[in-house]
Write a protein that holds these residues in place. Structure first.
Motif, PDB file in Angstrom:
ATOM      1  N   LEU A  21     -67.621  19.854 -55.477  1.00 38.52           N
ATOM      2  CA  LEU A  21     -66.878  19.387 -54.308  1.00 38.52           C
ATOM      3  C   LEU A  21     -67.942  18.905 -53.331  1.00 38.52           C
ATOM      4  CD1 LEU A  21     -64.157  19.288 -52.654  1.00 38.52           C
ATOM      5  CD2 LEU A  21     -64.944  21.440 -51.675  1.00 38.52           C
ATOM      6  N   VAL A  22     -68.010  17.611 -53.101  1.00 43.87           N
ATOM      7  CA  VAL A  22     -69.141  17.057 -52.364  1.00 43.87           C
ATOM      8  C   VAL A  22     -68.717  16.065 -51.289  1.00 43.87           C
ATOM      9  CG1 VAL A  22     -70.759  17.352 -54.266  1.00 43.87           C
ATOM     10  CG2 VAL A  22     -69.472  15.236 -54.102  1.00 43.87           C
ATOM     11  N   TRP A  23     -69.616  15.909 -50.330  1.00 48.79           N
ATOM     12  CA  TRP A  23     -69.519  14.856 -49.333  1.00 48.79           C
ATOM     13  C   TRP A  23     -70.917  14.278 -49.207  1.00 48.79           C
ATOM     14  CZ3 TRP A  23     -66.938  11.305 -47.218  1.00 48.79           C
ATOM     15  CH2 TRP A  23     -67.344  10.699 -46.033  1.00 48.79           C
ATOM     16  N   TRP A  83     -64.006  26.937 -47.951  1.00 47.68           N
ATOM     17  CA  TRP A  83     -63.617  26.294 -49.211  1.00 47.68           C
ATOM     18  C   TRP A  83     -63.511  27.339 -50.316  1.00 47.68           C
ATOM     19  CZ3 TRP A  83     -61.651  21.647 -49.944  1.00 47.68           C
ATOM     20  CH2 TRP A  83     -61.948  20.608 -49.059  1.00 47.68           C
ATOM     21  N   LYS A  84     -64.511  28.214 -50.419  1.00 45.95           N
ATOM     22  CA  LYS A  84     -64.502  29.239 -51.472  1.00 45.95           C
ATOM     23  C   LYS A  84     -63.274  30.133 -51.342  1.00 45.95           C
ATOM     24  CE  LYS A  84     -68.344  31.493 -52.137  1.00 45.95           C
ATOM     25  NZ  LYS A  84     -69.671  32.108 -51.930  1.00 45.95           N
ATOM     26  N   PRO A 125     -72.876  27.501 -53.092  1.00 48.95           N
ATOM     27  CA  PRO A 125     -73.347  26.419 -52.234  1.00 48.95           C
ATOM     28  C   PRO A 125     -74.228  25.447 -53.018  1.00 48.95           C
ATOM     29  CG  PRO A 125     -73.833  28.564 -51.252  1.00 48.95           C
ATOM     30  CD  PRO A 125     -73.349  28.808 -52.639  1.00 48.95           C
ATOM     31  N   TRP A 126     -74.179  24.202 -52.665  1.00 44.83           N
ATOM     32  CA  TRP A 126     -74.932  23.120 -53.295  1.00 44.83           C
ATOM     33  C   TRP A 126     -76.420  23.418 -53.334  1.00 44.83           C
ATOM     34  CZ3 TRP A 126     -73.651  18.625 -55.671  1.00 44.83           C
ATOM     35  CH2 TRP A 126     -74.530  17.556 -55.653  1.00 44.83           C
ATOM     36  N   GLU A 127     -76.946  24.006 -52.279  1.00 41.00           N
ATOM     37  CA  GLU A 127     -78.385  24.245 -52.158  1.00 41.00           C
ATOM     38  C   GLU A 127     -78.854  25.516 -52.864  1.00 41.00           C
ATOM     39  OE1 GLU A 127     -76.429  23.892 -49.378  1.00 41.00           O
ATOM     40  OE2 GLU A 127     -76.841  21.783 -48.991  1.00 41.00           O
ATOM     41  N   ASP A 186     -71.359  23.163 -43.077  1.00 44.54           N
ATOM     42  CA  ASP A 186     -72.290  24.275 -42.944  1.00 44.54           C
ATOM     43  C   ASP A 186     -71.814  25.481 -43.751  1.00 44.54           C
ATOM     44  OD1 ASP A 186     -70.170  25.343 -41.511  1.00 44.54           O
ATOM     45  OD2 ASP A 186     -71.161  25.211 -39.571  1.00 44.54           O
ATOM     46  N   TRP A 187     -72.515  26.597 -43.603  1.00 48.03           N
ATOM     47  CA  TRP A 187     -72.196  27.809 -44.360  1.00 48.03           C
ATOM     48  C   TRP A 187     -70.751  28.261 -44.139  1.00 48.03           C
ATOM     49  CZ3 TRP A 187     -73.865  30.137 -48.453  1.00 48.03           C
ATOM     50  CH2 TRP A 187     -73.439  31.417 -48.728  1.00 48.03           C
ATOM     51  N   ASN A 188     -70.252  28.175 -42.895  1.00 47.51           N
ATOM     52  CA  ASN A 188     -68.872  28.582 -42.605  1.00 47.51           C
ATOM     53  C   ASN A 188     -67.871  27.718 -43.363  1.00 47.51           C
ATOM     54  OD1 ASN A 188     -69.619  30.659 -40.847  1.00 47.51           O
ATOM     55  ND2 ASN A 188     -69.724  29.256 -39.114  1.00 47.51           N
TER      56      ASN A 188
END
Length: 84
Positions: free
Chosen positions: A46-48, A16-17, A31-33, A9-11
């Motif tokens: 950096l993905v899951w 990570w950042k 963020p990816w989105e 989620d955002w947190n």
């Protein structure tokens, strides 16, 4: 140099950042989105379980990192060593 993050989620994205910034202060994380990503500036996703077909949109990929193992410091050190 850009980092796009798709992990949790955002947190989690903010965590990570923050941890990447400690080792790579010039790396910009998004963020990816995010609709405001400059896809030509993304070198490190950096993905899951990334959305099918999304990675091919990024034209300048260097390394694709998996966030399956949650070790932000190790990921950041690896990337820093790779870049330097």
């Amino acid at each position: 140099m850009g980092l796009v993050i798709q992990s949790g989620d955002w947190n989690a994205i903010e965590e990570w950042k923050f941890l990447f910034a400690e080792f790579l202060p010039d790396l910009h994380g998004s963020p990816w989105e995010s609709k405001q990503i400059d896809i030509s500036g993304i070198h490190y996703p950096l993905v899951w379980k990334p959305t099918t077909g999304r990675l091919v949109q990024f034209l300048s990929l260097g390394v694709i990192m998996s966030s399956a193992i949650h070790r932000p410091a190790r990921h950041a050190c690896f990337l820093r060593d790779l870049i330097e």
